[in-house]
Design a protein around this motif. Sequence first.
Motif, PDB file in Angstrom:
ATOM      1  N   PRO A  12       0.845  -1.196   0.000  1.00  0.00           N
ATOM      2  CA  PRO A  12       0.000   0.000   0.000  1.00  0.00           C
ATOM      3  C   PRO A  12       0.882   1.249   0.000  1.00  0.00           C
ATOM      4  N   VAL A  13       0.732   2.068  -1.020  1.00  0.00           N
ATOM      5  CA  VAL A  13       1.601   3.254  -1.145  1.00  0.00           C
ATOM      6  C   VAL A  13       0.772   4.499  -1.484  1.00  0.00           C
ATOM      7  N   ALA A  14      -0.484   4.486  -1.022  1.00  0.00           N
ATOM      8  CA  ALA A  14      -1.382   5.597  -1.375  1.00  0.00           C
ATOM      9  C   ALA A  14      -1.491   6.645  -0.271  1.00  0.00           C
ATOM     10  N   GLY A  15      -0.747   6.457   0.816  1.00  0.00           N
ATOM     11  CA  GLY A  15      -0.824   7.413   1.940  1.00  0.00           C
ATOM     12  C   GLY A  15      -0.285   8.776   1.538  1.00  0.00           C
ATOM     13  N   LEU A  16      -0.586   9.776   2.334  1.00  0.00           N
ATOM     14  CA  LEU A  16      -0.219  11.159   2.001  1.00  0.00           C
ATOM     15  C   LEU A  16       1.171  11.537   2.492  1.00  0.00           C
ATOM     16  N   GLY A  17       1.703  10.788   3.443  1.00  0.00           N
ATOM     17  CA  GLY A  17       3.042  11.087   3.959  1.00  0.00           C
ATOM     18  C   GLY A  17       3.131  12.451   4.606  1.00  0.00           C
ATOM     19  N   THR A  18       2.123  12.799   5.392  1.00  0.00           N
ATOM     20  CA  THR A  18       2.076  14.164   5.953  1.00  0.00           C
ATOM     21  C   THR A  18       3.233  14.446   6.911  1.00  0.00           C
ATOM     22  N   ARG A  19       3.788  13.387   7.541  1.00  0.00           N
ATOM     23  CA  ARG A  19       4.889  13.622   8.487  1.00  0.00           C
ATOM     24  C   ARG A  19       6.154  14.076   7.776  1.00  0.00           C
ATOM     25  N   PHE A  20       6.192  13.919   6.466  1.00  0.00           N
ATOM     26  CA  PHE A  20       7.415  14.245   5.734  1.00  0.00           C
ATOM     27  C   PHE A  20       7.253  15.434   4.795  1.00  0.00           C
ATOM     28  N   LYS A  29       6.383   9.374  -0.623  1.00  0.00           N
ATOM     29  CA  LYS A  29       7.243   9.026   0.515  1.00  0.00           C
ATOM     30  C   LYS A  29       8.124   7.814   0.188  1.00  0.00           C
ATOM     31  N   GLU A  30       7.564   6.894  -0.595  1.00  0.00           N
ATOM     32  CA  GLU A  30       8.274   5.638  -0.888  1.00  0.00           C
ATOM     33  C   GLU A  30       9.454   5.836  -1.822  1.00  0.00           C
ATOM     34  N   MET A  31       9.599   7.068  -2.381  1.00  0.00           N
ATOM     35  CA  MET A  31      10.795   7.368  -3.190  1.00  0.00           C
ATOM     36  C   MET A  31      11.900   8.000  -2.352  1.00  0.00           C
ATOM     37  N   ALA A 109      -9.269   7.337  -2.777  1.00  0.00           N
ATOM     38  CA  ALA A 109      -9.233   8.263  -1.627  1.00  0.00           C
ATOM     39  C   ALA A 109      -8.521   7.556  -0.479  1.00  0.00           C
ATOM     40  N   PRO A 110      -7.664   8.274   0.260  1.00  0.00           N
ATOM     41  CA  PRO A 110      -6.891   7.622   1.332  1.00  0.00           C
ATOM     42  C   PRO A 110      -7.745   7.351   2.567  1.00  0.00           C
ATOM     43  N   LEU A 111      -8.544   6.286   2.496  1.00  0.00           N
ATOM     44  CA  LEU A 111      -9.507   6.005   3.571  1.00  0.00           C
ATOM     45  C   LEU A 111      -8.908   5.152   4.679  1.00  0.00           C
ATOM     46  N   GLY A 112      -7.632   4.761   4.522  1.00  0.00           N
ATOM     47  CA  GLY A 112      -6.989   3.970   5.565  1.00  0.00           C
ATOM     48  C   GLY A 112      -6.311   2.735   4.987  1.00  0.00           C
ATOM     49  N   LEU A 113      -5.422   2.166   5.804  1.00  0.00           N
ATOM     50  CA  LEU A 113      -4.647   1.002   5.360  1.00  0.00           C
ATOM     51  C   LEU A 113      -5.546  -0.193   5.029  1.00  0.00           C
ATOM     52  N   GLY A 114      -6.581  -0.419   5.858  1.00  0.00           N
ATOM     53  CA  GLY A 114      -7.484  -1.547   5.609  1.00  0.00           C
ATOM     54  C   GLY A 114      -8.165  -1.401   4.258  1.00  0.00           C
ATOM     55  N   HIS A 115      -8.587  -0.192   3.947  1.00  0.00           N
ATOM     56  CA  HIS A 115      -9.239   0.068   2.664  1.00  0.00           C
ATOM     57  C   HIS A 115      -8.249  -0.115   1.519  1.00  0.00           C
ATOM     58  N   ALA A 116      -7.003   0.327   1.717  1.00  0.00           N
ATOM     59  CA  ALA A 116      -5.977   0.175   0.672  1.00  0.00           C
ATOM     60  C   ALA A 116      -5.761  -1.303   0.345  1.00  0.00           C
ATOM     61  N   VAL A 117      -5.658  -2.125   1.368  1.00  0.00           N
ATOM     62  CA  VAL A 117      -5.438  -3.569   1.135  1.00  0.00           C
ATOM     63  C   VAL A 117      -6.647  -4.166   0.427  1.00  0.00           C
ATOM     64  N   MET A 132       3.151  -5.462   2.779  1.00  0.00           N
ATOM     65  CA  MET A 132       4.422  -4.838   3.185  1.00  0.00           C
ATOM     66  C   MET A 132       4.278  -3.324   3.125  1.00  0.00           C
ATOM     67  N   LEU A 133       4.600  -2.648   4.197  1.00  0.00           N
ATOM     68  CA  LEU A 133       4.592  -1.183   4.209  1.00  0.00           C
ATOM     69  C   LEU A 133       6.027  -0.716   3.976  1.00  0.00           C
ATOM     70  N   PRO A 134       6.276  -0.112   2.820  1.00  0.00           N
ATOM     71  CA  PRO A 134       7.674   0.186   2.455  1.00  0.00           C
ATOM     72  C   PRO A 134       8.361   1.176   3.388  1.00  0.00           C
ATOM     73  N   ASP A 135       7.574   1.974   4.154  1.00  0.00           N
ATOM     74  CA  ASP A 135       8.272   2.920   5.031  1.00  0.00           C
ATOM     75  C   ASP A 135       8.808   2.250   6.294  1.00  0.00           C
ATOM     76  N   ASP A 136       8.451   1.003   6.543  1.00  0.00           N
ATOM     77  CA  ASP A 136       9.114   0.227   7.589  1.00  0.00           C
ATOM     78  C   ASP A 136      10.272  -0.518   6.926  1.00  0.00           C
TER      79      ASP A 136
HETATM   80  P1  UTP Z   1       0.852   5.831   7.408  1.00  0.00           P
HETATM   81  O1  UTP Z   1       0.103   5.701   8.659  1.00  0.00           O
HETATM   82  O2  UTP Z   1       2.330   5.845   7.472  1.00  0.00           O
HETATM   83  O3  UTP Z   1       0.297   7.121   6.655  1.00  0.00           O
HETATM   84  O4  UTP Z   1       0.373   4.659   6.449  1.00  0.00           O
HETATM   85  P2  UTP Z   1       0.954   7.965   5.515  1.00  0.00           P
HETATM   86  O5  UTP Z   1      -0.117   8.778   4.877  1.00  0.00           O
HETATM   87  O6  UTP Z   1       1.767   7.128   4.575  1.00  0.00           O
HETATM   88  O7  UTP Z   1       1.979   8.911   6.301  1.00  0.00           O
HETATM   89  P3  UTP Z   1       1.696  10.066   7.375  1.00  0.00           P
HETATM   90  O8  UTP Z   1       1.315   9.371   8.655  1.00  0.00           O
HETATM   91  O9  UTP Z   1       0.615  10.962   6.839  1.00  0.00           O
HETATM   92  O10 UTP Z   1       3.013  10.771   7.469  1.00  0.00           O
HETATM   93  C1  UTP Z   1       0.884   3.343   6.540  1.00  0.00           C
HETATM   94  C2  UTP Z   1       0.926   2.727   5.156  1.00  0.00           C
HETATM   95  O11 UTP Z   1      -0.389   2.620   4.613  1.00  0.00           O
HETATM   96  C3  UTP Z   1      -0.475   3.265   3.370  1.00  0.00           C
HETATM   97  C4  UTP Z   1       0.668   4.275   3.356  1.00  0.00           C
HETATM   98  O12 UTP Z   1       1.058   4.562   2.037  1.00  0.00           O
HETATM   99  C5  UTP Z   1       1.736   3.530   4.156  1.00  0.00           C
HETATM  100  O13 UTP Z   1       2.437   2.587   3.335  1.00  0.00           O
HETATM  101  N1  UTP Z   1      -1.809   3.873   3.251  1.00  0.00           N
HETATM  102  C6  UTP Z   1      -2.339   4.531   4.318  1.00  0.00           C
HETATM  103  C7  UTP Z   1      -2.529   3.739   2.085  1.00  0.00           C
HETATM  104  O14 UTP Z   1      -2.050   3.148   1.094  1.00  0.00           O
HETATM  105  N2  UTP Z   1      -3.767   4.284   2.012  1.00  0.00           N
HETATM  106  C8  UTP Z   1      -4.327   4.929   3.066  1.00  0.00           C
HETATM  107  O15 UTP Z   1      -5.476   5.380   2.942  1.00  0.00           O
HETATM  108  C9  UTP Z   1      -3.595   5.068   4.242  1.00  0.00           C
END
Ligand code: UTP
Length: 301
Positions: A12-20, A29-31, A109-117, A132-136
């Motif tokens: 899952p790589v659709a997160g927003l990466g707001t911490r970065f 973020k994954e780049m 839409a980034p609705l959460g990790l469960g939704h992404a999977v 696998m979460l690439p940021d770990d």
């Molecule tokens: P994180 O909790 O690290 O969120 O997601 P994030 O958006 O990547 O980063 P921050 O917290 O805003 O900085 C854990 C994993 O789940 C994926 C993210 O890409 C990451 O690999 N994810 C999360 C999705 O694919 N979709 C989502 O809606 C949420």
Amino acid sequence: MTTQRVRKAVLPVAGLGTRFLPATKTMPKEMLTVVDKPLIQYAVEEAFEAGIEEVIFVTGRGKVVLEDHFDHAFELEATLESRGKTDELARLRAAMPGAGQISSVRQQAPLGLGHAVWCARELIGNEPFAVMLPDDLVLTPPGQGVMKQLVDAHADVGGNVVAVMDVPRADTNKYGILDVGADDARPGGLAEVKGLVEKPAPEDAPSTLSIIGRYVLEPELFELLETQQKGAGNEIQLTDSMARRIGQSPFHGLRYEGTRYDCGSKLGFLQANVAYALARGADNDPDLGANLAAWLKQLPL
Ligand code: UTP
């Protein structure tokens, strides 16, 4: 026990990466790069090392570059060739997956990790799969990546197997935390999962054993994800559906061997760069680790 082999991994790589931010405003973020490789490449290499044959990215808008990273870069390759840069060219080509080994689906839409999977359900079908979460990023000896450790454990015990580590009690509100039954607390040991809670307050946490971003899951999970309500952080949580599988089939936490770096946080990312440079150096710079160590020693700390 005969279990079905794990052949596919969801990244899952659709997160927003707001911490970065602002680094992740236009760049996924994954780049982000640890030494000389983007996080996504570490994850893909770890998957293939574990015997996984197909990697599925769950992407969002602005993430196309992740797919491009695993394609030919014709102009670059032609230029390297014409300049006789054969080592660089060979390294690029060695990192290319085979045709059809990478595919992607969109999470609109980034609705959460469960939704992404859940978005990957049609590409997974009815078989066990890895997440696998690439940021770990987990530093292990070569050839012993965490995904391989999990796949091997899954071959023994089946069901759901997740990678776990002990965290300080004050940090339980950042992780999915296990309630454990029978527990082999040695490195590489398995803990039976009796319960699972997402981001509990330290005083409510049933243990300090936390899930990191590596899982082997059963396909039955998709039916649960389909009806999963939003949980912690107002997101559809993977752990909430996983918790509903407890008691239905074997469920274990694997105390993997290795050191995990949370590259989604600034501190973890900086630590990973130092640790990887010291431990592995770089293919084209064998002195990198020693040079960095010498520089670190003379810093006025
Ligand atoms: P994180 O909790 O690290 O969120 O997601 P994030 O958006 O990547 O980063 P921050 O917290 O805003 O900085 C854990 C994993 O789940 C994926 C993210 O890409 C990451 O690999 N994810 C999360 C999705 O694919 N979709 C989502 O809606 C949420």
